[in-house]
Design a protein around this motif. Structure first.
Motif, PDB file in Angstrom:
ATOM      1  N   ARG A  78       0.828  -1.202   0.000  1.00 36.16           N
ATOM      2  CA  ARG A  78       0.000   0.000   0.000  1.00 36.16           C
ATOM      3  C   ARG A  78       0.865   1.256   0.000  1.00 36.16           C
ATOM      4  NH1 ARG A  78      -4.328   0.863  -2.313  1.00 36.16           N
ATOM      5  NH2 ARG A  78      -3.452   2.847  -2.794  1.00 36.16           N
ATOM      6  N   ILE A  81       2.271   1.908  -3.427  1.00 37.98           N
ATOM      7  CA  ILE A  81       1.259   2.502  -4.309  1.00 37.98           C
ATOM      8  C   ILE A  81       1.064   3.975  -3.949  1.00 37.98           C
ATOM      9  CG2 ILE A  81      -1.174   2.456  -4.917  1.00 37.98           C
ATOM     10  CD1 ILE A  81      -1.085  -0.581  -4.495  1.00 37.98           C
ATOM     11  N   ARG A  84       3.825   6.032  -5.390  1.00 38.23           N
ATOM     12  CA  ARG A  84       3.659   6.302  -6.824  1.00 38.23           C
ATOM     13  C   ARG A  84       2.655   7.424  -7.048  1.00 38.23           C
ATOM     14  NH1 ARG A  84       3.753   0.663  -7.951  1.00 38.23           N
ATOM     15  NH2 ARG A  84       1.502   0.674  -7.958  1.00 38.23           N
ATOM     16  N   GLU A  85       1.582   7.371  -6.284  1.00 34.32           N
ATOM     17  CA  GLU A  85       0.549   8.386  -6.453  1.00 34.32           C
ATOM     18  C   GLU A  85       1.075   9.765  -6.051  1.00 34.32           C
ATOM     19  OE1 GLU A  85      -2.122   8.386  -7.946  1.00 34.32           O
ATOM     20  OE2 GLU A  85      -3.253  10.095  -7.185  1.00 34.32           O
TER      21      GLU A  85
END
Length: 241
Positions: A78, A81, A84-85
């Motif tokens: 998580r 991710i 990356r966001e």
DNA sequence: TAGGCCATCTGGTCCT
DNA sequence: AGGACCAGATGGCCTA
């Protein structure tokens, strides 16, 4: 957009999953909700505790495999991710800053930065204004030179001597609207006949000024005077990585 | 204090 | 399958 109120949220109505994750997250890193930009980058603690090999293994795992992962492992995925966001949004903000830089409004440390929505709206209006100016300029050129032929129309007699002077010695600067004086970039007539590819528009720096000017103060559109546009490979948004 | 703006997290969807 | 993109939710900061 108006239907937002009736749209069912993509987030689960039951927060068990979130609570599970967030509780472990909070427990592990003292999470207190959204992270202020003034705080240290959460990425620093993102994959803490995992070796690079372990991180790679997590990336390779299928979703099915992930169901078997422990809370800590799920948390690491998580966080990756999320990282990356964050990077994606950061890149978006960099692009937004780039847009602000070319917008005709006062810049400076004492001037509040344009909001994102204001930047987009101003950019739209700015483009429309430039388009109108360009159309008006074209109309004036055709009025001044009439239908005496393309080259003759654009080229003053002086151009025949090919004494292309530096921009600094241009006799007559192009008059600009007072409100945008000194803010308007040089208008390139090359855009009339040879629109640049989208990637060039996004990545190339603004074209150089024309090398010389016509008698009316209009930029000369001849091939010698066109700014040199370096060949650019096809744009890939992912190149920013 | 309300409202605007923003960063971040998150799950869903689309694309390669 | 993995990454990019999107939009909703949330909380912090700032200003009027």
């Amino acid at each position: 957009m108006e239907s937002d109120t009736s749209r069912v949220s993509s987030r689960p109505s039951s927060p068990e999953v979130d609570d599970l994750f967030m509780s472990t997250l909070r427990a592990s890193r003292g999470y207190t909700g959204a992270v202020s930009s003034t705080q240290s980058d959460p990425l620093d603690v993102g994959l803490r505790g995992l070796s690079p090999e372990e991180e790679e293994e997590l990336v390779r795992m299928s979703k099915k495999d992930r169901k078997l992962l422990s809370e800590n492992e799920l948390q690491s995925i998580r966080l990756k991710i999320n990282s990356r966001e964050r990077k994606r949004m950061h890149d978006l903000n960099v692009a937004m800053d780039g847009l602000r830089e070319v917008m005709p409004y006062a810049h400076g440390p004492s001037v509040r930065k344009l909001s994102k929505i204001a930047t987009l709206l101003l950019a739209r209006n700015y483009i429309l204004m430039l388009s109108n100016s360009l159309e008006e300029m074209k109309r004036l050129v055709s009025e001044i030179y009439g239908s005496s032929g393309h080259h003759a129309a654009f080229h003053p007699p002086a151009c025949a001597t090919m004494t292309h002077a530096p921009v600094a010695t241009h006799p007559t600067p192009v008059p600009t609207h007072p409100t945008v004086h000194a803010l308007l970039p040089p208008v390139s007539t090359s855009s009339l006949t040879a629109p640049r590819a989208p990637h060039a528009l996004l990545k190339a720096p603004p074209p150089a000024s024309f090398q010389h000017w016509g008698v009316s103060g209009m930029p000369c559109p001849c091939s010698m005077c066109q700014p040199h546009l370096p060949h650019l490979p096809p744009m890939r948004l992912a190149d920013s990585k």
